[in-house]
Motif scaffolding. Structure first.
Motif, PDB file in Angstrom:
ATOM      1  N   ASP A  15      18.520   3.639  -2.331  1.00 14.07           N
ATOM      2  CA  ASP A  15      18.444   4.446  -3.558  1.00 14.07           C
ATOM      3  C   ASP A  15      19.057   5.831  -3.368  1.00 14.07           C
ATOM      4  O   ASP A  15      19.723   6.370  -4.244  1.00 14.07           O
ATOM      5  N   LYS A  16      18.808   6.404  -2.180  1.00 15.02           N
ATOM      6  CA  LYS A  16      19.339   7.762  -1.940  1.00 15.02           C
ATOM      7  C   LYS A  16      20.874   7.743  -1.917  1.00 15.02           C
ATOM      8  O   LYS A  16      21.520   8.637  -2.466  1.00 15.02           O
ATOM      9  N   ASP A  17      21.434   6.715  -1.282  1.00 17.70           N
ATOM     10  CA  ASP A  17      22.902   6.623  -1.241  1.00 17.70           C
ATOM     11  C   ASP A  17      23.469   6.518  -2.660  1.00 17.70           C
ATOM     12  O   ASP A  17      24.464   7.155  -2.995  1.00 17.70           O
ATOM     13  N   PHE A  18      22.806   5.686  -3.479  1.00 19.14           N
ATOM     14  CA  PHE A  18      23.277   5.524  -4.851  1.00 19.14           C
ATOM     15  C   PHE A  18      23.163   6.863  -5.605  1.00 19.14           C
ATOM     16  O   PHE A  18      24.071   7.259  -6.338  1.00 19.14           O
ATOM     17  N   GLN A  19      22.041   7.559  -5.380  1.00 22.28           N
ATOM     18  CA  GLN A  19      21.880   8.867  -6.045  1.00 22.28           C
ATOM     19  C   GLN A  19      22.962   9.841  -5.605  1.00 22.28           C
ATOM     20  O   GLN A  19      23.454  10.643  -6.395  1.00 22.28           O
ATOM     21  N   MET A  38      25.930   9.089  -7.670  1.00 18.95           N
ATOM     22  CA  MET A  38      25.768   9.590  -9.042  1.00 18.95           C
ATOM     23  C   MET A  38      25.922  11.117  -9.066  1.00 18.95           C
ATOM     24  O   MET A  38      26.516  11.676  -9.986  1.00 18.95           O
ATOM     25  N   ASP A  39      25.406  11.761  -8.020  1.00 18.41           N
ATOM     26  CA  ASP A  39      25.527  13.217  -7.935  1.00 18.41           C
ATOM     27  C   ASP A  39      27.010  13.613  -7.835  1.00 18.41           C
ATOM     28  O   ASP A  39      27.451  14.573  -8.479  1.00 18.41           O
ATOM     29  N   LEU A  40      27.774  12.860  -7.049  1.00 23.22           N
ATOM     30  CA  LEU A  40      29.215  13.154  -6.921  1.00 23.22           C
ATOM     31  C   LEU A  40      29.905  12.992  -8.285  1.00 23.22           C
ATOM     32  O   LEU A  40      30.726  13.820  -8.684  1.00 23.22           O
TER      33      LEU A  40
END
Ligand code: SF4
Length: 438
Positions: A314-318, A321-323
């Motif tokens: 989940d953190k990698d996906f976030q 999304m942040d990028l």
């Protein structure tokens, strides 16, 4: 009088395959043949395949079975492109009715095949890019379009762990500058005013100039800009690590370079970028974008994203999304990860499909919104549009803005081929509507 033989070419996948298909078309035409839109009528049927597609190999065999069954009695079937390269002789073992298998670096051998009725060519998958381009330049180009692709570089040495290109297109090769200029000049004499320079790693371009000195992409673009008839230049696809300072600066100084750049990042997580062997970090990507915007503040950016790469949490996906929120893209391509046989990531444990689906949905909603927001900025404004063809509806023409947006315009077919000022009156996610001011 004998009726001219006919050929049908179906191109799958990327712009480089479109370029290769056009080159095969030039070879067929040089043999006095004519193109047909229906494989059922064709004497020669060419499938120019793509290996990026999911289950590409099985789809190729099913396409082959169909065209073989429904084609003319005495047709010849040629399989070209990346599936041809990857499968090689296996194709003729599984589909013995296939007459010729041509890898992407061997497509010039189509001429030998057509010249010699007794040719024993069967499977040609050598990696000889020099011979390919040296042979292809002998054939007259045929185009009635104002816009054309020109392949300047082939292959890739980067070996991202999800990608088949280094295996199907071989290592990096750059064509010489005089050869490319000669091709662009000929195209401009046929009426082309916009060129898209192509390469799997186009900004790694390093071809020799007229004196044999190795030059980069910015030098080549400046040389092409000297051709008066060429009004617009763009290039695709780039790797962040090859965005050199001179190339970045060129976006601010060369008025023929379009105000858009496709710069794939794939993921915004440093952990995933490392697992993908992308050899750069998210921070490095931000640095490149900052520099680009310093030189060209309104540059429109697009990217590719892979969702659900093995080990993406989940953190990698976030982080991705942040990028996306941090950069802001005008449009992008996003896909669920799917393993490509023979690539290192294919053997890793896969993320459950449901998680991939959910993440992709979130990402695409955001990317669509960014595209709408980008397009909205042009409402009631004026954009220069290269009108390329008739539109989807009667009485409509369509074209591309300098930011690579599709623009539909009710009106005059006489403006096809011109760059005209257009007042934007309406927008949707993927296109604009406007009124030509001519
Ligand atoms: S840089 Fe592009 S073409 Fe090369 S391996 Fe990576 S994704 Fe494939």
């Amino acid at each position: 009088m004998n009726k001219a033989k006919s050929f049908f070419i179906k191109s799958f996948g990327c712009q480089m395959n479109v370029y290769d298909s056009n080159k095969m078309k030039d070879i067929f035409v040089s043999h006095g043949m004519q193109s047909t839109n229906y494989y059922q009528d064709a004497d020669y049927i060419v499938l120019n395949t793509c290996h990026i597609r999911e289950k590409a190999t099985e789809k190729t065999y099913s396409d082959l079975g169909r065209v073989h069954k429904k084609g003319k009695n005495d047709h010849k079937i040629i399989v070209a492109g990346c599936v041809a390269q990857a499968e090689g002789e296996l194709i003729q073992q599984r589909a013995p009715y296939v007459d010729l298998v041509l890898g992407p670096q061997s497509l010039q051998l189509l001429d030998t095949y057509l010249s010699d009725k007794n040719s024993n060519l069967k499977t040609m998958t050598e990696f000889d890019a020099i011979d390919k381009f040296d042979t292809l330049k002998r054939f007259k180009s045929h185009t009635d379009s104002k816009s054309s692709f020109v392949t300047i570089q082939e292959g890739c040495d980067k070996f991202c762990t999800f990608c088949v290109v280094p295996y199907t297109r071989g290592s990096e090769y750059s064509r010489s500058i005089p050869d490319i200029i000669e091709e662009v000049k000929k195209l401009s004499e046929l009426g082309v005013i916009e060129v898209t320079l192509l390469g799997q790693n186009v900004n790694a371009y390093h071809g020799p100039d007229v004196s044999g000195k190795e030059r980069g992409l910015s030098y080549l673009i400046n040389k092409i800009s000297e051709l008066d008839k060429i009004k617009r230049i763009t290039y695709s696809t780039s790797h962040p690590n090859n965005m050199t300072d001179d190339l970045i600066e060129l976006h601010g100084t060369n008025s023929k370079l379009m105000s858009c750049l496709h710069l794939p990042v794939q993921s915004g997580s440093n952990k995933i970028l490392k697992l993908m062997n992308r050899k750069h970090t998210r921070e490095f990507y931000f640095e490149v974008i900052d520099k680009l915007r310093k030189h060209k503040s309104n540059i429109a950016l697009s990217s590719d994203f892979i969702v659900g790469f093995p080990e993406e949490d989940d953190k990698d996906f976030q982080d991705t999304m942040d990028l996306i929120h941090h950069v802001g893209f005008m449009n992008s391509y996003s896909f669920k990860y799917s393993p490509r046989p023979g690539t290192p990531a294919a053997d890793r444990e896969q993320i459950p499909l449901k998680i991939q689906d959910d993440r992709l949905k979130i990402m695409q909603t955001t990317l669509d919104q960014q595209q709408i927001d980008f397009n909205k900025k042009f409402l009631s404004k004026r954009l220069d549009v290269l009108i390329s063809s008739s539109g989807k509806f009667k009485g409509q023409v369509k074209g591309k803005s300098e930011f690579n947006q599709s623009v539909a315009i009710p009106g005059n077919p006489n403006i096809i081929g011109d760059i005209v000022p257009v007042q934007i009156t309406d927008i949707s996610v993927h296109s604009l509507i406007g009124k030509a001011e001519v």
